[in-house]
Design an enzyme around this catalytic site. Structure first.
Site, PDB file in Angstrom:
ATOM      1  N   HIS A   1      -9.575   0.785   5.204  1.00 55.60           N
ATOM      2  CA  HIS A   1      -8.353   0.892   5.726  1.00 55.60           C
ATOM      3  C   HIS A   1      -8.646   1.816   7.271  1.00 55.60           C
ATOM      4  O   HIS A   1      -9.384   2.476   6.885  1.00 55.60           O
ATOM      5  CB  HIS A   1      -7.010   1.953   4.750  1.00 55.60           C
ATOM      6  CG  HIS A   1      -5.373   1.293   5.076  1.00 55.60           C
ATOM      7  ND1 HIS A   1      -5.007   2.381   5.926  1.00 55.60           N
ATOM      8  CD2 HIS A   1      -4.926   0.708   4.938  1.00 55.60           C
ATOM      9  CE1 HIS A   1      -3.578   2.012   6.707  1.00 55.60           C
ATOM     10  NE2 HIS A   1      -3.642   0.649   5.941  1.00 55.60           N
TER      11      HIS A   1
ATOM     12  N   SER B   1       3.620  -2.290  10.438  1.00 57.58           N
ATOM     13  CA  SER B   1       5.027  -1.926  10.693  1.00 57.58           C
ATOM     14  C   SER B   1       5.845  -3.581  10.620  1.00 57.58           C
ATOM     15  O   SER B   1       7.183  -3.425  10.252  1.00 57.58           O
ATOM     16  CB  SER B   1       5.356  -1.407  11.944  1.00 57.58           C
ATOM     17  OG  SER B   1       4.931  -0.864  12.279  1.00 57.58           O
TER      18      SER B   1
ATOM     19  N   ASN C   1       0.952  -1.478  -0.392  1.00 57.94           N
ATOM     20  CA  ASN C   1       0.149   0.073  -0.227  1.00 57.94           C
ATOM     21  C   ASN C   1       0.866   1.059  -0.025  1.00 57.94           C
ATOM     22  O   ASN C   1       1.648   1.488   0.980  1.00 57.94           O
ATOM     23  CB  ASN C   1      -0.651  -0.075   1.601  1.00 57.94           C
ATOM     24  CG  ASN C   1      -1.697   0.797   1.437  1.00 57.94           C
ATOM     25  OD1 ASN C   1      -2.068   2.421   0.816  1.00 57.94           O
ATOM     26  ND2 ASN C   1      -1.978   0.983   2.097  1.00 57.94           N
TER      27      ASN C   1
ATOM     28  N   GLY D   1       2.665   2.862  10.497  1.00 56.23           N
ATOM     29  CA  GLY D   1       3.870   3.227  11.329  1.00 56.23           C
ATOM     30  C   GLY D   1       4.248   4.031  11.974  1.00 56.23           C
ATOM     31  O   GLY D   1       4.758   4.902  11.926  1.00 56.23           O
TER      32      GLY D   1
ATOM     33  N   GLU E   1      -4.793  -5.579  10.564  1.00 56.53           N
ATOM     34  CA  GLU E   1      -3.718  -4.586  10.875  1.00 56.53           C
ATOM     35  C   GLU E   1      -4.240  -3.713  11.965  1.00 56.53           C
ATOM     36  O   GLU E   1      -5.166  -2.836  12.773  1.00 56.53           O
ATOM     37  CB  GLU E   1      -3.241  -3.133   9.367  1.00 56.53           C
ATOM     38  CG  GLU E   1      -3.512  -3.851   7.801  1.00 56.53           C
ATOM     39  CD  GLU E   1      -3.327  -2.955   7.364  1.00 56.53           C
ATOM     40  OE1 GLU E   1      -1.861  -2.951   7.145  1.00 56.53           O
ATOM     41  OE2 GLU E   1      -4.375  -2.032   7.316  1.00 56.53           O
TER      42      GLU E   1
ATOM     43  N   GLU F   1      -6.970   4.137   8.278  1.00 55.55           N
ATOM     44  CA  GLU F   1      -6.749   5.828   8.228  1.00 55.55           C
ATOM     45  C   GLU F   1      -8.316   6.460   7.843  1.00 55.55           C
ATOM     46  O   GLU F   1      -7.880   7.361   7.649  1.00 55.55           O
ATOM     47  CB  GLU F   1      -5.171   6.249   7.182  1.00 55.55           C
ATOM     48  CG  GLU F   1      -4.285   5.522   7.302  1.00 55.55           C
ATOM     49  CD  GLU F   1      -2.989   5.257   6.780  1.00 55.55           C
ATOM     50  OE1 GLU F   1      -2.152   5.506   7.699  1.00 55.55           O
ATOM     51  OE2 GLU F   1      -3.460   5.551   5.358  1.00 55.55           O
TER      52      GLU F   1
ATOM     53  N   LYS G   1       0.211   4.410  -0.482  1.00 53.83           N
ATOM     54  CA  LYS G   1      -0.751   5.081   0.223  1.00 53.83           C
ATOM     55  C   LYS G   1      -0.441   6.667  -0.255  1.00 53.83           C
ATOM     56  O   LYS G   1      -0.756   6.565  -1.160  1.00 53.83           O
ATOM     57  CB  LYS G   1      -0.379   5.038   1.496  1.00 53.83           C
ATOM     58  CG  LYS G   1      -0.108   4.341   2.828  1.00 53.83           C
ATOM     59  CD  LYS G   1      -0.263   4.610   4.039  1.00 53.83           C
ATOM     60  CE  LYS G   1      -0.581   3.090   4.728  1.00 53.83           C
ATOM     61  NZ  LYS G   1      -0.293   3.479   6.438  1.00 53.83           N
TER      62      LYS G   1
END
Length: 253
Positions: free
Chosen positions: A96, A212, A10, A172, A166, A98, A12
């Site tokens: 996702h 990560s 991904n 991250g 996730e 985010e 992003k």
């Protein structure tokens, strides 16, 4: 028939035309196991999808990072699943964290998106995962079960779904769920699918881990019985993505 290892990258909201060329060049030259061992999908930003698709080696596939919940129309800034069909983009990432957090996408909305993309023949990487607060409160399994249920309520055929666990606190941040922590959640998710969807789906559904993942930890994570691959963020923009793809050989052995 075992579950084929799956590695998604991904990208992003990253990249310029030059950077994208460079990343694709690295992927095209990489020595990785064949398609019988690992399925590799990369997800560039929308504006680069046709460009990446035109340059990328034929044994790797391309995914969009999102698609709209219904047919296109007066939805400024959105991209419809119909457009992905038109551009022959086989995969889409939905739900996702985010987007759940920054754009307030609810479990139900994500479920509807997944169902709509599947109805148009797209394959979906459906993301779920708990926040740090939820993990510390001990509600991880409740949270991911609820997120999975919202998808299961709308989806009857799981053949084209990859479930990506996730943990939000690991995305991250450099914090990674330990292989044991990840395996515990993956096993619980598989059991949930077994009990609520069916034994056959539970046995065949690929549940991948994201948060990560890097070249250094991918082999140990891959060795867990219920981890069927990875959805990789930052590391997918770097040469170590190749090492992560190659961790698929752990399953073969």
């Amino acid at each position: 028939m075992g579950r084929k290892f799956f590695v998604g990258g991904n990208w992003k909201c990253n990249g310029t035309t030059e950077e994208v060329k460079k990343i694709v060049g690295t992927l095209n030259e990489a020595k990785v196991p064949g398609e019988d061992v690992v399925e590799v999908v990369v997800s560039p930003p929308y504006v680069f999808l046709p460009f990446v698709k035109s340059l990328l080696r034929s044994d790797f596939h391309v995914a969009a990072q999102n698609s709209w919940v219904r047919k296109g129309g007066a939805y400024t800034g959105e991209i419809s699943a119909e457009m992905l069909v038109n551009l022959d983009i086989p995969y889409v990432i939905l739900g996702h964290s985010e987007r759940r957090q920054l754009l307030n996408e609810s479990n139900e909305f994500v479920g509807d998106k997944v169902a709509y993309a599947l109805s148009l023949g797209r394959k979906v990487i459906a993301c779920i995962g708990e926040t740090l607060e939820q993990r510390e409160a001990g509600t991880t399994l409740d949270v991911v079960s609820e997120q999975t249920k919202a998808i299961a309520d709308k989806v009857s055929n799981w053949d084209n779904v990859v479930l990506a666990y996730e943990p939000v606190w690991a995305i991250g941040t450099g914090k990674v769920a330990t292989p044991a922590q990840a395996q515990e959640v993956h096993a619980a998710l598989r059991k949930w699918v077994h009990d609520n969807v069916g034994a056959e789906v539970a046995a065949s559904l690929r549940i991948i881990y994201g948060g990560s993942v890097n070249g250094g930890n991918s082999k140990e994570l891959a060795s867990q019985p219920d981890i069927d691959g990875f959805l990789v963020g930052g590391a997918s923009l770097k040469p170590e993505f190749i090492d992560i793809i190659n961790s698929a050989t752990v399953k073969k052995n």
